[in-house]
Design a protein around this motif. Sequence first.
Motif, PDB file in Angstrom:
ATOM      1  N   MET A 180      74.923 -34.193  58.828  1.00  0.00           N
ATOM      2  CA  MET A 180      74.824 -34.362  60.255  1.00  0.00           C
ATOM      3  C   MET A 180      74.784 -32.973  60.889  1.00  0.00           C
ATOM      4  SD  MET A 180      77.524 -36.148  62.927  1.00  0.00           S
ATOM      5  CE  MET A 180      77.603 -37.617  61.970  1.00  0.00           C
ATOM      6  N   CYS A 181      73.863 -32.789  61.812  1.00  0.00           N
ATOM      7  CA  CYS A 181      73.749 -31.475  62.446  1.00  0.00           C
ATOM      8  C   CYS A 181      74.838 -31.299  63.514  1.00  0.00           C
ATOM      9  CB  CYS A 181      72.358 -31.296  63.050  1.00  0.00           C
ATOM     10  SG  CYS A 181      72.027 -32.227  64.554  1.00  0.00           S
ATOM     11  N   GLU A 182      75.045 -30.084  63.923  1.00  0.00           N
ATOM     12  CA  GLU A 182      76.101 -29.763  64.884  1.00  0.00           C
ATOM     13  C   GLU A 182      75.875 -30.461  66.225  1.00  0.00           C
ATOM     14  OE1 GLU A 182      79.646 -28.456  66.086  1.00  0.00           O
ATOM     15  OE2 GLU A 182      78.845 -28.212  64.084  1.00  0.00           O
ATOM     16  N   GLN A 183      74.623 -30.544  66.660  1.00  0.00           N
ATOM     17  CA  GLN A 183      74.338 -31.214  67.937  1.00  0.00           C
ATOM     18  C   GLN A 183      74.693 -32.699  67.856  1.00  0.00           C
ATOM     19  OE1 GLN A 183      70.220 -30.021  68.338  1.00  0.00           O
ATOM     20  NE2 GLN A 183      70.756 -28.747  70.107  1.00  0.00           N
ATOM     21  N   CYS A 184      74.390 -33.328  66.744  1.00  0.00           N
ATOM     22  CA  CYS A 184      74.734 -34.745  66.561  1.00  0.00           C
ATOM     23  C   CYS A 184      76.246 -34.918  66.587  1.00  0.00           C
ATOM     24  CB  CYS A 184      74.170 -35.281  65.258  1.00  0.00           C
ATOM     25  SG  CYS A 184      72.387 -35.496  65.279  1.00  0.00           S
ATOM     26  N   LYS A 185      76.963 -34.030  65.948  1.00  0.00           N
ATOM     27  CA  LYS A 185      78.423 -34.092  65.927  1.00  0.00           C
ATOM     28  C   LYS A 185      78.972 -33.999  67.340  1.00  0.00           C
ATOM     29  CE  LYS A 185      82.620 -33.571  64.092  1.00  0.00           C
ATOM     30  NZ  LYS A 185      83.456 -34.405  64.917  1.00  0.00           N
ATOM     31  N   GLU A 186      78.450 -33.077  68.132  1.00  0.00           N
ATOM     32  CA  GLU A 186      78.905 -32.923  69.508  1.00  0.00           C
ATOM     33  C   GLU A 186      78.608 -34.181  70.329  1.00  0.00           C
ATOM     34  OE1 GLU A 186      77.292 -29.329  71.173  1.00  0.00           O
ATOM     35  OE2 GLU A 186      78.116 -28.106  69.552  1.00  0.00           O
ATOM     36  N   LEU A 187      77.412 -34.735  70.153  1.00  0.00           N
ATOM     37  CA  LEU A 187      77.054 -35.958  70.874  1.00  0.00           C
ATOM     38  C   LEU A 187      77.946 -37.112  70.443  1.00  0.00           C
ATOM     39  CD1 LEU A 187      73.169 -35.664  70.855  1.00  0.00           C
ATOM     40  CD2 LEU A 187      74.681 -35.418  72.832  1.00  0.00           C
ATOM     41  N   ASP A 188      78.196 -37.237  69.151  1.00  0.00           N
ATOM     42  CA  ASP A 188      79.076 -38.296  68.649  1.00  0.00           C
ATOM     43  C   ASP A 188      80.487 -38.161  69.225  1.00  0.00           C
ATOM     44  OD1 ASP A 188      77.085 -39.506  67.175  1.00  0.00           O
ATOM     45  OD2 ASP A 188      77.755 -38.685  65.252  1.00  0.00           O
ATOM     46  N   ASP A 189      80.976 -36.931  69.319  1.00  0.00           N
ATOM     47  CA  ASP A 189      82.305 -36.698  69.889  1.00  0.00           C
ATOM     48  C   ASP A 189      82.358 -37.123  71.354  1.00  0.00           C
ATOM     49  OD1 ASP A 189      83.161 -35.697  67.457  1.00  0.00           O
ATOM     50  OD2 ASP A 189      83.050 -33.589  68.078  1.00  0.00           O
ATOM     51  N   LYS A 190      81.319 -36.799  72.110  1.00  0.00           N
ATOM     52  CA  LYS A 190      81.268 -37.194  73.522  1.00  0.00           C
ATOM     53  C   LYS A 190      81.188 -38.710  73.656  1.00  0.00           C
ATOM     54  CE  LYS A 190      79.129 -33.026  75.365  1.00  0.00           C
ATOM     55  NZ  LYS A 190      77.964 -32.490  76.080  1.00  0.00           N
ATOM     56  N   ILE A 191      80.357 -39.335  72.823  1.00  0.00           N
ATOM     57  CA  ILE A 191      80.225 -40.795  72.854  1.00  0.00           C
ATOM     58  C   ILE A 191      81.578 -41.442  72.568  1.00  0.00           C
ATOM     59  CG2 ILE A 191      79.252 -42.770  71.616  1.00  0.00           C
ATOM     60  CD1 ILE A 191      76.664 -41.030  71.302  1.00  0.00           C
ATOM     61  N   GLU A 192      82.255 -40.969  71.545  1.00  0.00           N
ATOM     62  CA  GLU A 192      83.564 -41.512  71.184  1.00  0.00           C
ATOM     63  C   GLU A 192      84.558 -41.343  72.327  1.00  0.00           C
ATOM     64  OE1 GLU A 192      86.990 -40.498  67.942  1.00  0.00           O
ATOM     65  OE2 GLU A 192      84.911 -40.413  67.256  1.00  0.00           O
ATOM     66  N   HIS A 193      84.538 -40.183  72.964  1.00  0.00           N
ATOM     67  CA  HIS A 193      85.439 -39.915  74.081  1.00  0.00           C
ATOM     68  C   HIS A 193      85.182 -40.891  75.230  1.00  0.00           C
ATOM     69  CE1 HIS A 193      87.729 -37.825  77.140  1.00  0.00           C
ATOM     70  NE2 HIS A 193      86.649 -37.809  77.888  1.00  0.00           N
ATOM     71  N   VAL A 224      76.987 -43.165  77.777  1.00  0.00           N
ATOM     72  CA  VAL A 224      76.934 -43.382  76.333  1.00  0.00           C
ATOM     73  C   VAL A 224      75.502 -43.688  75.903  1.00  0.00           C
ATOM     74  CG1 VAL A 224      77.632 -44.955  74.484  1.00  0.00           C
ATOM     75  CG2 VAL A 224      79.344 -44.038  76.047  1.00  0.00           C
ATOM     76  N   ALA A 225      74.812 -44.545  76.647  1.00  0.00           N
ATOM     77  CA  ALA A 225      73.431 -44.885  76.304  1.00  0.00           C
ATOM     78  C   ALA A 225      72.534 -43.648  76.369  1.00  0.00           C
ATOM     79  CB  ALA A 225      72.905 -45.968  77.242  1.00  0.00           C
ATOM     80  N   ASP A 226      72.733 -42.809  77.378  1.00  0.00           N
ATOM     81  CA  ASP A 226      71.949 -41.572  77.497  1.00  0.00           C
ATOM     82  C   ASP A 226      72.215 -40.640  76.311  1.00  0.00           C
ATOM     83  OD1 ASP A 226      70.910 -42.462  79.906  1.00  0.00           O
ATOM     84  OD2 ASP A 226      72.247 -41.223  81.144  1.00  0.00           O
ATOM     85  N   LEU A 227      73.480 -40.512  75.912  1.00  0.00           N
ATOM     86  CA  LEU A 227      73.819 -39.659  74.782  1.00  0.00           C
ATOM     87  C   LEU A 227      73.245 -40.211  73.479  1.00  0.00           C
ATOM     88  CD1 LEU A 227      77.518 -38.827  75.705  1.00  0.00           C
ATOM     89  CD2 LEU A 227      75.575 -37.245  75.754  1.00  0.00           C
ATOM     90  N   GLN A 228      73.243 -41.522  73.328  1.00  0.00           N
ATOM     91  CA  GLN A 228      72.676 -42.130  72.130  1.00  0.00           C
ATOM     92  C   GLN A 228      71.166 -41.887  72.065  1.00  0.00           C
ATOM     93  OE1 GLN A 228      74.235 -46.092  72.675  1.00  0.00           O
ATOM     94  NE2 GLN A 228      75.909 -45.719  71.238  1.00  0.00           N
ATOM     95  N   ARG A 229      70.491 -41.954  73.215  1.00  0.00           N
ATOM     96  CA  ARG A 229      69.052 -41.660  73.242  1.00  0.00           C
ATOM     97  C   ARG A 229      68.796 -40.196  72.868  1.00  0.00           C
ATOM     98  NH1 ARG A 229      69.071 -45.436  77.413  1.00  0.00           N
ATOM     99  NH2 ARG A 229      69.533 -43.894  79.013  1.00  0.00           N
ATOM    100  N   LYS A 230      69.631 -39.295  73.353  1.00  0.00           N
ATOM    101  CA  LYS A 230      69.486 -37.874  73.002  1.00  0.00           C
ATOM    102  C   LYS A 230      69.667 -37.670  71.506  1.00  0.00           C
ATOM    103  CE  LYS A 230      70.913 -35.901  77.394  1.00  0.00           C
ATOM    104  NZ  LYS A 230      71.893 -35.079  78.099  1.00  0.00           N
ATOM    105  N   ARG A 231      70.636 -38.381  70.931  1.00  0.00           N
ATOM    106  CA  ARG A 231      70.893 -38.244  69.493  1.00  0.00           C
ATOM    107  C   ARG A 231      69.693 -38.728  68.681  1.00  0.00           C
ATOM    108  NH1 ARG A 231      73.057 -40.070  64.831  1.00  0.00           N
ATOM    109  NH2 ARG A 231      74.738 -38.890  63.904  1.00  0.00           N
TER     110      ARG A 231
END
Length: 55
Positions: A1-14, A35-42
């Motif tokens: 998993m790339c660093e950007q995905c990790k950051e997005l996953d952390d925000k989604i979880e939060h 959350v939906a916007d972050l998932q689309r970015k991921r």
Amino acid sequence: MCEQCKELDDKIEHYERVASRISDAQTIAGLKKLVADLQRKRVALHPERAQDGAE
């Protein structure tokens, strides 16, 4: 998993944790939109993974 995905996953979880602790419908709707916007970015970061269902 790339660093950007990790950051997005952390925000989604939060945001999902915050949404589970509140009862205001308007705030929950806003968090769901975030959350939906972050998932689309991921998905946009790795479109090849989204096509074949890989994580």
